[in-house]
Motif scaffolding. Structure first.
Motif, PDB file in Angstrom:
ATOM      1  N   VAL A  26      10.281  -5.717  18.505  1.00  0.00           N
ATOM      2  CA  VAL A  26      10.482  -6.203  17.456  1.00  0.00           C
ATOM      3  C   VAL A  26       9.461  -5.726  16.122  1.00  0.00           C
ATOM      4  O   VAL A  26       9.939  -5.350  15.268  1.00  0.00           O
ATOM      5  CB  VAL A  26      10.500  -7.688  17.469  1.00  0.00           C
ATOM      6  N   ALA A  27       8.285  -5.727  16.486  1.00  0.00           N
ATOM      7  CA  ALA A  27       7.115  -5.147  15.706  1.00  0.00           C
ATOM      8  C   ALA A  27       7.383  -3.916  15.325  1.00  0.00           C
ATOM      9  O   ALA A  27       7.266  -3.579  13.952  1.00  0.00           O
ATOM     10  CB  ALA A  27       5.849  -5.343  16.371  1.00  0.00           C
ATOM     11  N   GLU A  28       7.762  -2.945  16.311  1.00  0.00           N
ATOM     12  CA  GLU A  28       8.026  -1.626  15.911  1.00  0.00           C
ATOM     13  C   GLU A  28       9.072  -1.364  14.982  1.00  0.00           C
ATOM     14  O   GLU A  28       8.949  -0.859  14.019  1.00  0.00           O
ATOM     15  CB  GLU A  28       8.337  -0.798  17.062  1.00  0.00           C
ATOM     16  N   ASP A  29      10.326  -2.268  15.289  1.00  0.00           N
ATOM     17  CA  ASP A  29      11.267  -1.888  14.065  1.00  0.00           C
ATOM     18  C   ASP A  29      10.907  -2.696  12.813  1.00  0.00           C
ATOM     19  O   ASP A  29      11.216  -1.897  11.700  1.00  0.00           O
ATOM     20  CB  ASP A  29      12.399  -2.908  14.520  1.00  0.00           C
ATOM     21  N   LEU A  30       9.956  -3.516  12.896  1.00  0.00           N
ATOM     22  CA  LEU A  30       9.581  -4.179  11.489  1.00  0.00           C
ATOM     23  C   LEU A  30       8.567  -3.301  10.592  1.00  0.00           C
ATOM     24  O   LEU A  30       8.779  -2.964   9.343  1.00  0.00           O
ATOM     25  CB  LEU A  30       8.800  -5.556  11.535  1.00  0.00           C
ATOM     26  N   TYR A  31       7.920  -2.501  11.764  1.00  0.00           N
ATOM     27  CA  TYR A  31       6.979  -1.432  10.771  1.00  0.00           C
ATOM     28  C   TYR A  31       7.883  -0.476  10.312  1.00  0.00           C
ATOM     29  O   TYR A  31       7.523  -0.033   9.040  1.00  0.00           O
ATOM     30  CB  TYR A  31       5.886  -1.041  11.821  1.00  0.00           C
ATOM     31  N   ASN A  47      -1.314   1.843   5.616  1.00  0.00           N
ATOM     32  CA  ASN A  47      -1.453   0.654   6.376  1.00  0.00           C
ATOM     33  C   ASN A  47      -0.265   0.531   7.512  1.00  0.00           C
ATOM     34  O   ASN A  47      -0.479   0.217   8.681  1.00  0.00           O
ATOM     35  CB  ASN A  47      -1.284  -0.857   5.833  1.00  0.00           C
ATOM     36  N   ALA A  48       0.816   0.655   7.203  1.00  0.00           N
ATOM     37  CA  ALA A  48       2.130   0.673   8.125  1.00  0.00           C
ATOM     38  C   ALA A  48       2.134   1.639   8.992  1.00  0.00           C
ATOM     39  O   ALA A  48       2.481   1.506   9.971  1.00  0.00           O
ATOM     40  CB  ALA A  48       3.326   0.449   6.959  1.00  0.00           C
ATOM     41  N   TYR A  49       1.777   2.801   8.470  1.00  0.00           N
ATOM     42  CA  TYR A  49       1.588   4.101   9.459  1.00  0.00           C
ATOM     43  C   TYR A  49       0.500   3.697  10.325  1.00  0.00           C
ATOM     44  O   TYR A  49       0.853   4.060  11.490  1.00  0.00           O
ATOM     45  CB  TYR A  49       1.545   5.232   8.489  1.00  0.00           C
ATOM     46  N   ILE A  56       8.019   0.826   6.291  1.00  0.00           N
ATOM     47  CA  ILE A  56       7.422   2.392   6.022  1.00  0.00           C
ATOM     48  C   ILE A  56       8.793   2.953   5.235  1.00  0.00           C
ATOM     49  O   ILE A  56       8.318   3.473   4.159  1.00  0.00           O
ATOM     50  CB  ILE A  56       7.299   2.989   7.479  1.00  0.00           C
ATOM     51  N   ASN A  57       9.965   2.644   5.651  1.00  0.00           N
ATOM     52  CA  ASN A  57      11.001   3.335   4.990  1.00  0.00           C
ATOM     53  C   ASN A  57      11.283   2.758   3.587  1.00  0.00           C
ATOM     54  O   ASN A  57      11.568   3.329   2.784  1.00  0.00           O
ATOM     55  CB  ASN A  57      12.358   2.901   5.928  1.00  0.00           C
ATOM     56  N   ALA A  58      11.173   1.544   3.380  1.00  0.00           N
ATOM     57  CA  ALA A  58      11.033   0.825   1.949  1.00  0.00           C
ATOM     58  C   ALA A  58       9.897   1.450   1.276  1.00  0.00           C
ATOM     59  O   ALA A  58      10.163   1.796   0.034  1.00  0.00           O
ATOM     60  CB  ALA A  58      10.949  -0.580   2.249  1.00  0.00           C
ATOM     61  N   TYR A  59       8.710   1.429   1.736  1.00  0.00           N
ATOM     62  CA  TYR A  59       7.529   2.069   0.983  1.00  0.00           C
ATOM     63  C   TYR A  59       7.925   3.514   0.381  1.00  0.00           C
ATOM     64  O   TYR A  59       7.706   3.926  -0.698  1.00  0.00           O
ATOM     65  CB  TYR A  59       6.393   1.934   1.804  1.00  0.00           C
ATOM     66  N   ARG A  60       8.461   4.240   1.504  1.00  0.00           N
ATOM     67  CA  ARG A  60       8.703   5.576   1.182  1.00  0.00           C
ATOM     68  C   ARG A  60       9.992   5.902   0.068  1.00  0.00           C
ATOM     69  O   ARG A  60       9.870   6.706  -0.599  1.00  0.00           O
ATOM     70  CB  ARG A  60       9.145   6.331   2.482  1.00  0.00           C
ATOM     71  N   LEU A 112      -0.544  10.495   9.630  1.00  0.00           N
ATOM     72  CA  LEU A 112       0.124  10.208   8.271  1.00  0.00           C
ATOM     73  C   LEU A 112      -0.500   8.820   7.636  1.00  0.00           C
ATOM     74  O   LEU A 112      -0.357   8.842   6.219  1.00  0.00           O
ATOM     75  CB  LEU A 112       1.603   9.823   8.515  1.00  0.00           C
ATOM     76  N   ALA A 113      -1.201   8.085   8.273  1.00  0.00           N
ATOM     77  CA  ALA A 113      -2.045   6.957   7.516  1.00  0.00           C
ATOM     78  C   ALA A 113      -3.355   7.631   6.704  1.00  0.00           C
ATOM     79  O   ALA A 113      -3.326   7.313   5.550  1.00  0.00           O
ATOM     80  CB  ALA A 113      -2.488   5.946   8.670  1.00  0.00           C
ATOM     81  N   ILE A 114      -3.910   8.264   7.432  1.00  0.00           N
ATOM     82  CA  ILE A 114      -5.123   8.870   6.598  1.00  0.00           C
ATOM     83  C   ILE A 114      -4.451   9.828   5.470  1.00  0.00           C
ATOM     84  O   ILE A 114      -5.235   9.620   4.608  1.00  0.00           O
ATOM     85  CB  ILE A 114      -5.838  10.047   7.723  1.00  0.00           C
ATOM     86  N   LEU A 115      -3.429  10.609   5.557  1.00  0.00           N
ATOM     87  CA  LEU A 115      -2.789  11.534   4.555  1.00  0.00           C
ATOM     88  C   LEU A 115      -2.615  10.607   3.340  1.00  0.00           C
ATOM     89  O   LEU A 115      -3.062  10.751   1.986  1.00  0.00           O
ATOM     90  CB  LEU A 115      -1.624  11.883   5.072  1.00  0.00           C
ATOM     91  N   HIS A 116      -2.023   9.357   3.547  1.00  0.00           N
ATOM     92  CA  HIS A 116      -1.607   8.642   2.512  1.00  0.00           C
ATOM     93  C   HIS A 116      -2.848   7.592   1.837  1.00  0.00           C
ATOM     94  O   HIS A 116      -2.676   7.245   0.846  1.00  0.00           O
ATOM     95  CB  HIS A 116      -0.346   7.485   2.925  1.00  0.00           C
ATOM     96  N   TYR A 117      -3.859   7.319   2.566  1.00  0.00           N
ATOM     97  CA  TYR A 117      -5.069   6.801   2.140  1.00  0.00           C
ATOM     98  C   TYR A 117      -5.565   7.669   1.087  1.00  0.00           C
ATOM     99  O   TYR A 117      -6.270   7.483   0.230  1.00  0.00           O
ATOM    100  CB  TYR A 117      -5.892   6.477   3.457  1.00  0.00           C
TER     101      TYR A 117
END
Length: 263
Positions: free
Chosen positions: A46-51, A78-80, A55-59, A88-93
């Motif tokens: 469930v957590a994976e689906d929510l993440y 943070n979501a990544y 992610i899709n909403a932020y994108r 991808l997290a470091i890229l967007h930070y």
């Protein structure tokens, strides 16, 4: 297959998102992210689906609505990161910090994500000496800014006081506060004007085997592969292959599909 599912979810969420206002999309993404953190211990699926939903909403807000906001990039990072995609997290930070270079929270998030990567690339000797001598440059930007204002105000206050006093301690203290004010001013200007100037991209592939030349016919550049989250400067772009330099000065050629550029 996971990438195909992620793309389909992104497409579906984009269609659904058109029925909501941007504020509602952001609020829902933030809510999904918070729920995912609570669900992670009890129900990882469930957590994976929510993440993925967050992610899709932020994108969608960044890519489709063209919002350029440091906090939005930070939320996406943070979501990544929580989804296990360190590269991808470091890229967007980094992208977030390019919009807001002095943001202490984003800087902290980036350093934490960097510390979790598999490739701890050592600094070269010059960087180590520079960091040792100018140790204050690694301090929190807001702390350095506060110290600059403190020493700057102290300097001008002592200058005014010196007009009516010839005491030696006043002259010495004025000199020291002036020098400290200048040091922190230079440090802040460097952070703002040249932040990330040597970082052009990040490895996003889970594992990559760079080569000594631009093709598989060349030997591996390193004994061990590089992993997601490793940062680099771009030296040359030949389409399918990129010539890159790691933070310790090592150079290699890497597949274009294994990386993402900050721009």
């Amino acid at each position: 297959m996971p990438k195909l599912i992620l793309c389909l979810l992104f497409f579906c969420s984009s269609i659904f998102a058109t029925q909501l206002s941007d504020k509602e999309i952001l609020a829902q993404a933030n809510n999904d992210f918070e729920q995912a953190k609570f669900a992670a211990l009890q129900n990882p699926e469930v957590a994976e689906d929510l993440y993925i939903k967050s992610i899709n909403a932020y994108r969608f807000l960044i890519e489709e609505k063209a919002y350029k906001n440091s906090q939005l990039y930070n939320n996406l990072a943070n979501a990544y990161f929580m989804h296990g995609e360190a590269g991808l997290a470091i890229l967007h930070y980094h992208r977030a910090l390019r919009l807001d270079p002095t943001n202490a929270d984003i800087s902290h998030n980036l350093r934490y994500a960097q510390a979790q990567t598999n490739d701890v690339v050592p600094q070269n000797s010059f960087q180590e000496i520079l960091n040792f001598v100018c140790f204050w440059h690694a301090w929190n930007p807001q702390l350095r800014l506060g110290l600059f204002f403190f020493f700057n105000l102290s300097f001008f206050g002592l200058c005014a006081y010196a007009l009516h006093s010839n005491k030696t301690w006043v002259k010495k203290t004025r000199l020291y506060t002036g020098l400290l004010s200048l040091i922190f001013a230079i440090s802040i200007l460097i952070s703002v004007s040249s932040f990330d100037q040597n970082i052009d991209g990040v490895i996003v592939s889970k594992e990559s085997n760079p080569r000594q030349g631009n093709g598989y016919i060349y030997n591996n550049a390193f004994t061990n592969p590089l992993h997601a989250g490793t940062e680099f400067a771009l030296l040359e772009d030949r389409g399918e292959w990129l010539h890159i330099e790691l933070v310790n000065g090592s150079t290699c050629w890497i597949k274009n599909s294994d990386i993402a550029l900050l721009k």
